[in-house]
Design a protein around this motif. Sequence first.
Motif, PDB file in Angstrom:
ATOM      1  N   LEU A  46       8.761  -9.441  -3.065  1.00 45.17           N
ATOM      2  CA  LEU A  46       7.547 -10.145  -2.656  1.00 45.17           C
ATOM      3  C   LEU A  46       7.295  -9.971  -1.166  1.00 45.17           C
ATOM      4  CD1 LEU A  46       5.287 -11.863  -3.755  1.00 45.17           C
ATOM      5  CD2 LEU A  46       6.660 -13.901  -3.323  1.00 45.17           C
ATOM      6  N   VAL A  47       8.354  -9.926  -0.374  1.00 43.17           N
ATOM      7  CA  VAL A  47       8.199  -9.688   1.063  1.00 43.17           C
ATOM      8  C   VAL A  47       7.607  -8.304   1.316  1.00 43.17           C
ATOM      9  CG1 VAL A  47       9.452  -9.363   3.231  1.00 43.17           C
ATOM     10  CG2 VAL A  47      10.039 -11.269   1.733  1.00 43.17           C
ATOM     11  N   LEU A  48       8.121  -7.292   0.633  1.00 43.21           N
ATOM     12  CA  LEU A  48       7.609  -5.934   0.805  1.00 43.21           C
ATOM     13  C   LEU A  48       6.168  -5.826   0.330  1.00 43.21           C
ATOM     14  CD1 LEU A  48      10.708  -3.825  -0.312  1.00 43.21           C
ATOM     15  CD2 LEU A  48      10.060  -4.584   1.975  1.00 43.21           C
ATOM     16  N   LEU A  68       0.395  -5.290   1.800  1.00 42.82           N
ATOM     17  CA  LEU A  68      -0.959  -5.838   1.752  1.00 42.82           C
ATOM     18  C   LEU A  68      -1.479  -6.128   3.151  1.00 42.82           C
ATOM     19  CD1 LEU A  68      -0.762  -8.318  -1.276  1.00 42.82           C
ATOM     20  CD2 LEU A  68      -1.889  -6.086  -1.185  1.00 42.82           C
ATOM     21  N   LEU A  69      -0.612  -6.651   4.012  1.00 43.56           N
ATOM     22  CA  LEU A  69      -1.025  -6.941   5.382  1.00 43.56           C
ATOM     23  C   LEU A  69      -1.386  -5.667   6.132  1.00 43.56           C
ATOM     24  CD1 LEU A  69      -1.326  -9.086   7.613  1.00 43.56           C
ATOM     25  CD2 LEU A  69       1.076  -8.698   8.192  1.00 43.56           C
ATOM     26  N   GLN A  70      -0.622  -4.603   5.866  1.00 48.46           N
ATOM     27  CA  GLN A  70      -0.865  -3.337   6.547  1.00 48.46           C
ATOM     28  C   GLN A  70      -2.196  -2.727   6.135  1.00 48.46           C
ATOM     29  OE1 GLN A  70       1.233  -2.247   8.830  1.00 48.46           O
ATOM     30  NE2 GLN A  70       0.137  -0.360   9.341  1.00 48.46           N
ATOM     31  N   THR A  71      -2.595  -2.937   4.884  1.00 50.49           N
ATOM     32  CA  THR A  71      -3.817  -2.299   4.370  1.00 50.49           C
ATOM     33  C   THR A  71      -5.062  -3.165   4.540  1.00 50.49           C
ATOM     34  OG1 THR A  71      -3.294  -3.170   2.168  1.00 50.49           O
ATOM     35  CG2 THR A  71      -2.557  -0.933   2.683  1.00 50.49           C
ATOM     36  N   THR A 121      -8.268   3.694  11.880  1.00 47.83           N
ATOM     37  CA  THR A 121      -8.343   3.570  10.421  1.00 47.83           C
ATOM     38  C   THR A 121      -7.485   4.623   9.738  1.00 47.83           C
ATOM     39  OG1 THR A 121     -10.593   2.697  10.554  1.00 47.83           O
ATOM     40  CG2 THR A 121      -9.885   3.561   8.430  1.00 47.83           C
ATOM     41  N   MET A 122      -7.603   5.875  10.187  1.00 51.18           N
ATOM     42  CA  MET A 122      -6.816   6.956   9.595  1.00 51.18           C
ATOM     43  C   MET A 122      -5.325   6.741   9.831  1.00 51.18           C
ATOM     44  SD  MET A 122      -9.156  10.280  10.510  1.00 51.18           S
ATOM     45  CE  MET A 122      -7.981  11.369   9.699  1.00 51.18           C
ATOM     46  N   LYS A 123      -4.998   6.256  11.019  1.00 47.72           N
ATOM     47  CA  LYS A 123      -3.588   6.008  11.329  1.00 47.72           C
ATOM     48  C   LYS A 123      -3.008   4.939  10.423  1.00 47.72           C
ATOM     49  CE  LYS A 123      -0.469   4.698  15.082  1.00 47.72           C
ATOM     50  NZ  LYS A 123      -0.378   4.303  16.522  1.00 47.72           N
ATOM     51  N   ARG A 124      -3.753   3.860  10.228  1.00 41.86           N
ATOM     52  CA  ARG A 124      -3.267   2.782   9.380  1.00 41.86           C
ATOM     53  C   ARG A 124      -3.164   3.232   7.923  1.00 41.86           C
ATOM     54  NH1 ARG A 124      -2.602  -2.093  11.451  1.00 41.86           N
ATOM     55  NH2 ARG A 124      -3.524  -2.600  13.476  1.00 41.86           N
ATOM     56  N   GLN A 125      -4.120   4.033   7.485  1.00 40.31           N
ATOM     57  CA  GLN A 125      -4.050   4.540   6.119  1.00 40.31           C
ATOM     58  C   GLN A 125      -2.824   5.423   5.934  1.00 40.31           C
ATOM     59  OE1 GLN A 125      -7.792   6.495   5.416  1.00 40.31           O
ATOM     60  NE2 GLN A 125      -8.878   4.580   4.923  1.00 40.31           N
ATOM     61  N   LEU A 136       2.641   5.992   3.858  1.00 41.84           N
ATOM     62  CA  LEU A 136       4.051   6.286   4.105  1.00 41.84           C
ATOM     63  C   LEU A 136       4.933   5.093   3.743  1.00 41.84           C
ATOM     64  CD1 LEU A 136       6.031   8.383   5.234  1.00 41.84           C
ATOM     65  CD2 LEU A 136       5.665   7.391   7.498  1.00 41.84           C
ATOM     66  N   MET A 137       4.433   3.889   3.998  1.00 45.78           N
ATOM     67  CA  MET A 137       5.205   2.690   3.700  1.00 45.78           C
ATOM     68  C   MET A 137       5.450   2.515   2.206  1.00 45.78           C
ATOM     69  SD  MET A 137       3.812  -0.246   6.278  1.00 45.78           S
ATOM     70  CE  MET A 137       4.720  -1.478   5.341  1.00 45.78           C
ATOM     71  N   LYS A 138       4.518   2.994   1.388  1.00 42.68           N
ATOM     72  CA  LYS A 138       4.715   2.876  -0.060  1.00 42.68           C
ATOM     73  C   LYS A 138       6.018   3.540  -0.480  1.00 42.68           C
ATOM     74  CE  LYS A 138      -0.222   2.811  -1.186  1.00 42.68           C
ATOM     75  NZ  LYS A 138      -1.324   3.510  -1.891  1.00 42.68           N
ATOM     76  N   TYR A 139       6.236   4.737   0.048  1.00 36.42           N
ATOM     77  CA  TYR A 139       7.448   5.472  -0.315  1.00 36.42           C
ATOM     78  C   TYR A 139       8.683   4.851   0.341  1.00 36.42           C
ATOM     79  CZ  TYR A 139       3.907   8.837  -1.742  1.00 36.42           C
ATOM     80  OH  TYR A 139       2.827   9.432  -2.330  1.00 36.42           O
TER      81      TYR A 139
END
Length: 299
Positions: free
Chosen positions: A235-237, A242-245, A255-259, A264-267
């Motif tokens: 749940l923390v992850l 969600l906060l990052q997106t 915007t491109m950097k955050r995307q 990358l964070m998903k993996y």
Amino acid sequence: MQTSRTIKIKESRGDRVLLIAIHTFLTLCSLVVLYPLIYILSASFSNPFAVISGQVWLYPVDFTLIGYETVFKNSQVLVGFANSFFYATVGTLVAVTVTVMMAYPLSRKTFYGRNLLMFLLTFTMLFSGGLIPLYLVVKDLNLMDTRWALIIPNALGVFQIIIARTFFQNTIPEELSEAAEIDGCSDMGFLFRVVLPLSKPIIAVLVLFFAVGQWNAYFDALLYLKDNAKYPLQLVLRNILLLQTTENPTNISETMKRQGVAELMKYSLIVVSTVPVLVLYPFIQKHFVKGVMIGSLKG
């Protein structure tokens, strides 16, 4: 002095063709299973823009630890690790204890009413009250926003009881119980001194089933917990991602950097959340395979 001779059986052409076909098929299956894992691991160490543009195929491109740095910058990650370890450890201990204490009596022919009880347990696999009644039960038991809300409702699994009961039926003969009874051994003494030492394979199966289930669980925490200090790692992850997106960037480059970082964070999150389970499995693999094979037989 006699010398031993090794007898070699010559394989026919049909057998060779069959073996080649089997090995080829299994190799392809292994590649199908392994490639996504290798890709996820490589993508987690690659540059975010390389991941988005599809440059990552097998090896990391522009090696970086941005994904892991972003994940572990959040102080809640370590708290989530500790909470998930607690839920997995205590939850598994409680669930395995309850499962064994119920499965063993059901495996004994002398236990009166075992068929009726087994029918009632199996019935719950076909028909259940649903999410809302379960939520109301947890609420009425005053378990809301407590750690026990993630442990007690998952302390019993009918499927695991069936596997354990079948294992006990096929492994622990009635004659052994009768001999122990003649020697003056009580039922609890027989369970702890004889049954459990002979049941390491099925215990390993139950430990892995319940531990993986507790480690990966997040929906129950989403329903029952409000305190962030009690959130499990999953749940923390999820909240970090969600906060990052959902944060609003100031310009297109941001915007491109955050995307890219979010992708990358998903993996990275997948790797972080699966490593503990991958570390646990090799230690119980031998007992796990044996327990599943014996416990899956029809009793």
